[in-house]
Design a protein around this motif. Structure first.
Motif, PDB file in Angstrom:
ATOM      1  N   VAL A 198      -8.339  -4.650   8.627  1.00  0.00           N
ATOM      2  CA  VAL A 198      -7.969  -4.870   7.227  1.00  0.00           C
ATOM      3  C   VAL A 198      -6.620  -5.581   7.138  1.00  0.00           C
TER       4      VAL A 198
ATOM      5  N   ASN B 247       0.869  -1.177   0.000  1.00  0.00           N
ATOM      6  CA  ASN B 247       0.000   0.000   0.000  1.00  0.00           C
ATOM      7  C   ASN B 247       0.908   1.229   0.000  1.00  0.00           C
TER       8      ASN B 247
ATOM      9  N   THR C 118       3.180  -1.320   4.039  1.00  0.00           N
ATOM     10  CA  THR C 118       2.287  -0.170   3.938  1.00  0.00           C
ATOM     11  C   THR C 118       3.109   1.114   3.995  1.00  0.00           C
TER      12      THR C 118
ATOM     13  N   ASP D  50       0.911   3.784  12.872  1.00  0.00           N
ATOM     14  CA  ASP D  50       0.854   2.929  11.695  1.00  0.00           C
ATOM     15  C   ASP D  50       1.928   1.843  11.766  1.00  0.00           C
TER      16      ASP D  50
ATOM     17  N   GLU E  23      -1.092   4.585   2.374  1.00  0.00           N
ATOM     18  CA  GLU E  23      -1.492   4.631   3.781  1.00  0.00           C
ATOM     19  C   GLU E  23      -1.254   3.279   4.451  1.00  0.00           C
ATOM     20  N   THR E  24      -1.601   3.238   5.734  1.00  0.00           N
ATOM     21  CA  THR E  24      -1.633   1.982   6.485  1.00  0.00           C
ATOM     22  C   THR E  24      -3.079   1.702   6.875  1.00  0.00           C
ATOM     23  N   PRO E  25      -3.652   0.608   6.393  1.00  0.00           N
ATOM     24  CA  PRO E  25      -5.060   0.308   6.704  1.00  0.00           C
ATOM     25  C   PRO E  25      -5.293   0.049   8.193  1.00  0.00           C
ATOM     26  N   THR E  26      -6.542  -0.130   8.532  1.00  0.00           N
ATOM     27  CA  THR E  26      -6.918  -0.436   9.906  1.00  0.00           C
ATOM     28  C   THR E  26      -6.394  -1.814  10.311  1.00  0.00           C
TER      29      THR E  26
END
Length: 234
Positions: free
Chosen positions: A133, A124, A153, A160, A127-130
């Motif tokens: 995710v 990614n 990410t 993050d 960003e860094t997902p949740t």
């Protein structure tokens, strides 16, 4: 590789197989694996790459445009080159988690009968997902049948980095090898930390001119950090 530490992989951006020897020779004793980015080469010549670097484990990656790479051809042709690498018994190949499931399964099944370990990856660049995710992504990797996962990410803040590195605890609990770290300036610390927290592999650039991802250390920089960390010098 020192016991208790993950592998160090030199990521290359060579355009021709003949460039690989010149690139890697100065750092050969400082890396465990060499990643060959086939998508960055003028022609994806697997056999010639192997000939140029016969005595070090090789990782072949053919990264498509849709995952931040440069390969723009058909998916079938992209996968065929990875199949060639598997047939040559290279140490590792990398295939993206979001590759068409049928094609991805063909690669993983082909490798089961050879000496090649399959890394299934997810990158990614924004960003860094949740946490949910990220954990779902890891679960899909474990379910894929691949030997190793890779989750990378882009970190915007320290939290993050912590979320991504925490995946290592989950992967270890499931006895699944995982490379997990963050790109970008905020994420640089994770490139070193992951080696000592159970991460399978961290990636370095050969020199200042050949980085293949934001925030990569050069091989020399990385070894300076490792030396300071492992020798506990004051």
């Amino acid at each position: 590789m020192k016991q208790g530490r993950g592998l160090i992989c030199a990521a290359t951006a060579a355009q021709h197989p003949s460039d690989l020897t010149t690139l890697i020779e100065p750092v050969r004793d400082k890396v465990d694996v060499v990643e060959i980015r086939l998508d960055l080469m003028a022609q994806p010549e697997v056999a010639n790459c192997i000939t140029c670097l016969p005595d070090i484990p090789l990782l072949f990656t053919n990264r498509p445009l849709w995952e931040g790479g440069k390969y723009s051809g058909t998916e079938k042709d992209r996968i065929t080159v990875l199949q060639d690498a598997i047939a040559a018994d290279v140490a590792y190949i990398d295939i993206e988690l979001d590759t068409d499931t049928k094609l991805r399964n063909e690669v993983i099944l082909a490798a089961k009968d050879r000496q090649t370990a399959v890394i299934v990856s997810n990158h990614n660049f924004t960003e860094t997902p949740t946490t949910q995710v990220l954990e779902d992504t890891l679960q899909h990797m474990m379910d894929s049948g691949a030997d190793i996962g890779k989750i990378v990410t882009t970190a915007q803040e320290p939290a993050d980095v912590i979320r991504v590195l925490s995946l290592l605890q989950l992967s270890q609990a499931n006895q699944f090898q995982l490379s997990a770290f963050c790109m970008g300036a905020v994420g640089r610390i994770s490139r070193l930390a992951t080696l000592y927290l159970g991460g399978c592999m961290s990636y370095v650039a050969v020199d200042d001119l050949s980085a293949t991802a934001p925030g990569q250390f050069t091989t020399e920089q990385f070894h300076s950090l490792i030396h300071l960390f492992e020798n506990n010098e004051h």
